[in-house]
Motif scaffolding. Structure first.
Motif, mmCIF file in Angstrom:
data_model
loop_
_atom_site.group_PDB
_atom_site.id
_atom_site.type_symbol
_atom_site.label_atom_id
_atom_site.label_comp_id
_atom_site.label_asym_id
_atom_site.label_seq_id
_atom_site.Cartn_x
_atom_site.Cartn_y
_atom_site.Cartn_z
ATOM 1 N N UNK B 35 0.847 -1.184 0.000
ATOM 2 C CA UNK B 35 0.000 0.000 0.000
ATOM 3 C C UNK B 35 0.886 1.238 0.000
ATOM 4 N N UNK B 45 -4.146 0.829 -2.344
ATOM 5 C CA UNK B 45 -3.636 -0.503 -2.630
ATOM 6 C C UNK B 45 -2.788 -0.488 -3.897
ATOM 7 N N UNK B 56 -3.803 -9.440 -7.409
ATOM 8 C CA UNK B 56 -4.571 -8.203 -7.520
ATOM 9 C C UNK B 56 -3.625 -7.051 -7.767
ATOM 10 N N UNK B 96 -3.826 -16.227 4.344
ATOM 11 C CA UNK B 96 -4.577 -16.615 3.153
ATOM 12 C C UNK B 96 -5.130 -18.031 3.227
ATOM 13 N N UNK B 98 -8.135 -18.559 4.418
ATOM 14 C CA UNK B 98 -9.582 -18.440 4.268
ATOM 15 C C UNK B 98 -9.912 -17.035 3.803
ATOM 16 N N UNK B 99 -11.177 -16.842 3.445
ATOM 17 C CA UNK B 99 -11.608 -15.521 3.017
ATOM 18 C C UNK B 99 -11.724 -14.552 4.170
ATOM 19 N N UNK B 100 -11.697 -15.087 5.391
ATOM 20 C CA UNK B 100 -11.706 -14.207 6.555
ATOM 21 C C UNK B 100 -10.305 -14.230 7.133
ATOM 22 N N UNK B 101 -9.604 -13.162 6.919
ATOM 23 C CA UNK B 101 -8.204 -13.136 7.302
ATOM 24 C C UNK B 101 -7.844 -11.701 7.650
ATOM 25 N N UNK B 102 -6.781 -11.527 8.370
ATOM 26 C CA UNK B 102 -6.367 -10.198 8.827
ATOM 27 C C UNK B 102 -5.010 -9.869 8.255
ATOM 28 N N UNK B 103 -4.861 -8.649 7.783
ATOM 29 C CA UNK B 103 -3.563 -8.194 7.306
ATOM 30 C C UNK B 103 -2.812 -7.513 8.433
ATOM 31 N N UNK B 104 -1.557 -7.883 8.580
ATOM 32 C CA UNK B 104 -0.682 -7.311 9.592
ATOM 33 C C UNK B 104 0.386 -6.486 8.881
ATOM 34 N N UNK B 105 0.568 -5.288 9.401
ATOM 35 C CA UNK B 105 1.391 -4.324 8.694
ATOM 36 C C UNK B 105 2.793 -4.193 9.267
ATOM 37 N N UNK B 106 3.738 -3.897 8.377
ATOM 38 C CA UNK B 106 5.076 -3.542 8.786
ATOM 39 C C UNK B 106 5.172 -2.059 9.078
#
Lengths: 113, 114
Positions: B35, B45, B56, B96, B98-106
């Motif tokens: 991002x 994005x 994507x 990844x 499942x479709x329910x997932x959390x993104x963790x950022x640097x």
């Protein structure tokens, strides 16, 4: 078009005041909803998330959010803010098959001691 | 578990140069997203990689590219830098499964283009 709208860009509160930050989204299909926080000088951290089930979700540091499907909203709340809550708060949404996060513009929250 | 790491943390370049940014995801995470964060445009994005494939892509010019390696580490490249490319570039990882997932950022790489 997919979008997220955060109603307030800047909010100033005194300590112990109650907080509600608005978030509305436009997104087709089943959504995942998130609130992230960015403290000064720090990286984005997850506050809370909603995938399914109970529309009232609780996160870290006493924050909670309510998903209202009929209003396409996911407002963030905290009953009593602290000076350490000073940060920028972002609402985000993605879909079950498209993991691209769509972000709101962010709300800068300043808590006066 | 160690978090998402990004290198370098700060970078200063001049117009016309190119730059490569690196991201190491959380161990076990196979998806990496990039991002761009600017005061004017907010968080936007760039692209997402999973198992070395771009799945994507956001609405950015072709000067922005990326890749992912077999160990899930990712790099993004910006060629022919413009002043408007000055931004905080964030990398996020997720499992990844499942479709329910959390993104963790640097912590991001702050790029300044002079």
């Amino acid at each position: 078009a997919q979008s997220v709208s955060q109603h307030n860009h800047h909010v100033i509160l005194s300590e112990a005041a109650s907080l509600e930050l608005g978030c509305n989204y436009s997104y087709g299909g089943t959504v995942n909803l998130f609130w992230y926080v960015q403290y000064p000088g720090q990286h984005l951290q997850l506050l809370l998330k909603y995938f399914s089930g109970d529309p009232l979700v609780k996160g870290i540091k006493g924050f909670e959010a309510e998903f209202i499907k009929s209003k396409f909203s996911f407002n963030l709340r905290k009953p009593s803010v602290q000076w350490s809550d000073t940060a920028e708060y972002f609402c985000a949404v993605n879909g079950r098959s498209n993991y691209q996060l769509i972000w709101g513009a962010g709300t800068k929250l300043i808590i006066k001691p | 578990k160690a978090g998402v790491t990004q290198t370098p943390r700060y970078l200063i370049k001049t117009r016309g140069q190119q730059v490569t940014l690196s991201c190491s995801p959380i161990s076990g995470h196979r998806s990496v997203s990039w991002y761009q964060q600017t005061p004017g445009q907010g968080l936007q994005f760039l692209f997402e990689y999973f198992s070395e494939t771009q799945r994507n892509k956001g609405n950015f010019p072709g000067r922005f590219s990326g890749r992912q390696f077999s160990n899930s580490r990712s790099e993004m490249n910006v060629s022919t830098l413009e002043l408007g490319d000055s931004a905080l570039y964030l990398c996020a990882s997720q499992t990844q499964l499942a479709g329910t997932d959390t993104q963790y950022f640097g912590p991001g790489t702050r790029l300044t283009v002079l």
